[in-house]
Design a protein around this motif. Structure first.
Motif, PDB file in Angstrom:
ATOM      1  N   UNK A  50     -49.042 -44.395 -23.307  1.00  0.00           N
ATOM      2  CA  UNK A  50     -49.544 -45.265 -23.575  1.00  0.00           C
ATOM      3  C   UNK A  50     -49.591 -46.331 -22.311  1.00  0.00           C
ATOM      4  N   UNK A  51     -48.087 -46.198 -21.617  1.00  0.00           N
ATOM      5  CA  UNK A  51     -48.591 -47.560 -20.161  1.00  0.00           C
ATOM      6  C   UNK A  51     -49.704 -46.737 -19.715  1.00  0.00           C
ATOM      7  N   UNK A  52     -49.486 -45.298 -19.137  1.00  0.00           N
ATOM      8  CA  UNK A  52     -50.153 -44.277 -18.480  1.00  0.00           C
ATOM      9  C   UNK A  52     -51.388 -44.878 -18.330  1.00  0.00           C
ATOM     10  N   UNK A  53     -52.279 -44.451 -20.513  1.00  0.00           N
ATOM     11  CA  UNK A  53     -53.825 -44.796 -20.672  1.00  0.00           C
ATOM     12  C   UNK A  53     -54.234 -45.819 -19.760  1.00  0.00           C
ATOM     13  N   UNK A  54     -52.907 -47.461 -20.969  1.00  0.00           N
ATOM     14  CA  UNK A  54     -53.838 -48.121 -20.326  1.00  0.00           C
ATOM     15  C   UNK A  54     -54.509 -48.460 -19.337  1.00  0.00           C
ATOM     16  N   UNK A  55     -52.925 -48.052 -18.051  1.00  0.00           N
ATOM     17  CA  UNK A  55     -53.220 -48.233 -16.276  1.00  0.00           C
ATOM     18  C   UNK A  55     -54.850 -47.443 -15.344  1.00  0.00           C
ATOM     19  N   UNK A  56     -54.683 -45.973 -16.707  1.00  0.00           N
ATOM     20  CA  UNK A  56     -55.957 -45.557 -16.139  1.00  0.00           C
ATOM     21  C   UNK A  56     -57.156 -45.496 -16.961  1.00  0.00           C
ATOM     22  N   UNK A  57     -56.460 -46.258 -18.062  1.00  0.00           N
ATOM     23  CA  UNK A  57     -58.447 -47.330 -19.285  1.00  0.00           C
ATOM     24  C   UNK A  57     -58.261 -45.370 -19.583  1.00  0.00           C
ATOM     25  N   UNK A  58     -58.031 -44.508 -19.563  1.00  0.00           N
ATOM     26  CA  UNK A  58     -58.342 -43.296 -20.153  1.00  0.00           C
ATOM     27  C   UNK A  58     -57.187 -42.755 -21.322  1.00  0.00           C
ATOM     28  N   UNK A  59     -57.422 -42.890 -22.342  1.00  0.00           N
ATOM     29  CA  UNK A  59     -56.654 -43.358 -23.784  1.00  0.00           C
ATOM     30  C   UNK A  59     -57.077 -41.186 -24.504  1.00  0.00           C
ATOM     31  N   UNK A  60     -55.276 -41.334 -24.738  1.00  0.00           N
ATOM     32  CA  UNK A  60     -55.597 -39.838 -25.733  1.00  0.00           C
ATOM     33  C   UNK A  60     -56.259 -39.664 -26.904  1.00  0.00           C
ATOM     34  N   UNK A  61     -56.543 -38.572 -28.022  1.00  0.00           N
ATOM     35  CA  UNK A  61     -55.947 -38.666 -29.315  1.00  0.00           C
ATOM     36  C   UNK A  61     -55.224 -38.053 -29.744  1.00  0.00           C
ATOM     37  N   UNK A  62     -54.449 -38.819 -30.697  1.00  0.00           N
ATOM     38  CA  UNK A  62     -53.124 -38.297 -31.000  1.00  0.00           C
ATOM     39  C   UNK A  62     -53.387 -38.088 -32.094  1.00  0.00           C
ATOM     40  N   UNK A  63     -52.435 -37.875 -32.826  1.00  0.00           N
ATOM     41  CA  UNK A  63     -51.107 -37.608 -34.322  1.00  0.00           C
ATOM     42  C   UNK A  63     -49.479 -37.080 -34.100  1.00  0.00           C
ATOM     43  N   UNK A  64     -49.256 -38.335 -34.846  1.00  0.00           N
ATOM     44  CA  UNK A  64     -47.509 -37.736 -34.993  1.00  0.00           C
ATOM     45  C   UNK A  64     -47.608 -38.273 -36.557  1.00  0.00           C
ATOM     46  N   UNK A  65     -46.350 -37.082 -36.069  1.00  0.00           N
ATOM     47  CA  UNK A  65     -45.524 -36.757 -37.243  1.00  0.00           C
ATOM     48  C   UNK A  65     -44.207 -36.304 -37.291  1.00  0.00           C
ATOM     49  N   UNK A  66     -42.662 -37.109 -37.306  1.00  0.00           N
ATOM     50  CA  UNK A  66     -41.589 -37.157 -36.538  1.00  0.00           C
ATOM     51  C   UNK A  66     -41.730 -37.181 -35.428  1.00  0.00           C
ATOM     52  N   UNK A  67     -40.943 -36.048 -34.964  1.00  0.00           N
ATOM     53  CA  UNK A  67     -40.614 -35.464 -33.865  1.00  0.00           C
ATOM     54  C   UNK A  67     -42.085 -34.686 -33.021  1.00  0.00           C
ATOM     55  N   UNK A  68     -43.281 -34.478 -33.967  1.00  0.00           N
ATOM     56  CA  UNK A  68     -44.450 -33.628 -33.275  1.00  0.00           C
ATOM     57  C   UNK A  68     -45.222 -34.555 -32.937  1.00  0.00           C
ATOM     58  N   UNK A  69     -46.224 -34.458 -31.408  1.00  0.00           N
ATOM     59  CA  UNK A  69     -47.322 -35.374 -30.717  1.00  0.00           C
ATOM     60  C   UNK A  69     -48.264 -34.379 -30.944  1.00  0.00           C
ATOM     61  N   UNK A  70     -49.344 -34.396 -31.580  1.00  0.00           N
ATOM     62  CA  UNK A  70     -50.382 -33.457 -31.358  1.00  0.00           C
ATOM     63  C   UNK A  70     -51.601 -33.700 -30.649  1.00  0.00           C
ATOM     64  N   UNK A  71     -52.160 -33.787 -28.818  1.00  0.00           N
ATOM     65  CA  UNK A  71     -52.726 -34.223 -28.531  1.00  0.00           C
ATOM     66  C   UNK A  71     -53.973 -33.623 -27.631  1.00  0.00           C
ATOM     67  N   UNK A  72     -54.608 -33.937 -27.755  1.00  0.00           N
ATOM     68  CA  UNK A  72     -56.058 -33.902 -27.142  1.00  0.00           C
ATOM     69  C   UNK A  72     -56.752 -35.104 -26.214  1.00  0.00           C
ATOM     70  N   UNK A  73     -57.044 -34.135 -25.441  1.00  0.00           N
ATOM     71  CA  UNK A  73     -57.585 -34.885 -24.216  1.00  0.00           C
ATOM     72  C   UNK A  73     -59.296 -34.551 -23.411  1.00  0.00           C
ATOM     73  N   UNK A  74     -59.940 -35.652 -23.900  1.00  0.00           N
ATOM     74  CA  UNK A  74     -61.766 -35.240 -24.035  1.00  0.00           C
ATOM     75  C   UNK A  74     -61.602 -36.450 -22.445  1.00  0.00           C
ATOM     76  N   UNK A  75     -62.970 -36.301 -22.103  1.00  0.00           N
ATOM     77  CA  UNK A  75     -64.327 -38.076 -20.974  1.00  0.00           C
ATOM     78  C   UNK A  75     -65.370 -37.554 -22.446  1.00  0.00           C
ATOM     79  N   UNK A  76     -64.652 -38.813 -22.791  1.00  0.00           N
ATOM     80  CA  UNK A  76     -66.009 -38.930 -24.276  1.00  0.00           C
ATOM     81  C   UNK A  76     -67.371 -39.679 -23.458  1.00  0.00           C
ATOM     82  N   UNK A  77     -67.105 -40.810 -22.310  1.00  0.00           N
ATOM     83  CA  UNK A  77     -68.463 -40.176 -20.724  1.00  0.00           C
ATOM     84  C   UNK A  77     -68.604 -39.289 -20.855  1.00  0.00           C
TER      85      UNK A  77
END
Lengths: 96, 96
Positions: A50-77
Motif C-alpha cells: 500500500x505504501x509503494x502504491x501510494x508513492x507510485x500512484x499505481x494501485x493493485x486490485x486485491x482480495x484477501x482472506x486470512x493468509x491469502x492475498x490474490x493480486x491483479x495488476x493492470x494499468x487502467x489508463x
C-alpha cells in the motif's frame, strides 16, 4: 515510457522472470495468489504494498482472506499491462 | 454465545440496524461495499479493521480496488453468521 502498454512478447519475457505471476484469462492484466503464514503476515505484506502504491500512484486490485492475498495488476489508463505493473509485481515478489 | 450461528430472524433484526449490509445470495454471509475518498482512506480503513480482526481473531474476506472495499463476513467455524460478524460490521460502520 512506463505508462505505455507493453507488447505481448515483452510481457511474456517479463513474466518468465516473475515467479508465480501469469496473465489473466479474458483480461489484459497479470495475477498472482500469495500465501502467508497467517493474517498478520498477509496484512503486513499488504501494508508494504500500500505504501509503494501510494508513492507510485499505481494501485493493485486485491482480495484477501486470512493468509491469502490474490493480486491483479493492470494499468487502467493504458488499457493494458505496462512497466508499472511489472515493477509492482517485482516489488511484491521481493517482499516474500 | 458469540460463536453460535444466528437464527434468520436475528440476522434480519441486526441487519435492519446496519446501514449498507445485506445477506449474500447463495451463501451464509453478510456483505457491504464501502466507498472512500481515495486509496489512502480505503487502506486506512482496512488497517483499522485489520487490527480489530487480529485482536478478536476474526477475519474479513475483502476485495479492494482504489477507493472501494467490498467486505464479506461469515464465521467459518459456525458455518454461518454469528454475533462476531455482526459486531465486526458494527465496528466497520462506526469507522466511517
Amino acid at each position: 515510457m512506463a505508462d505505455n502498454k507493453l507488447a505481448a512478447e515483452k510481457i511474456d519475457e517479463a513474466l518468465a522472470a516473475l515467479d508465480g505471476w501469469a496473465r489473466m484469462e479474458g483480461r489484459e492484466a497479470i495475477h498472482k495468489s500469495f500465501r502467508f503464514r497467517d493474517f498478520n503476515a498477509a496484512f503486513g505484506f499488504m501494508a508494504k504494498v500500500a505504501l509503494y502504491a501510494e508513492k507510485h500512484d499505481h494501485h493493485p486490485e486485491w482480495f484477501n482472506v486470512y493468509n491469502r492475498v490474490d493480486v491483479t495488476l493492470a494499468t487502467h489508463s493504458a488499457h493494458g499491462i505496462t512497466m508499472r505493473d511489472i515493477e509492482m509485481a517485482q516489488f511484491m515478489n521481493a517482499l516474500i
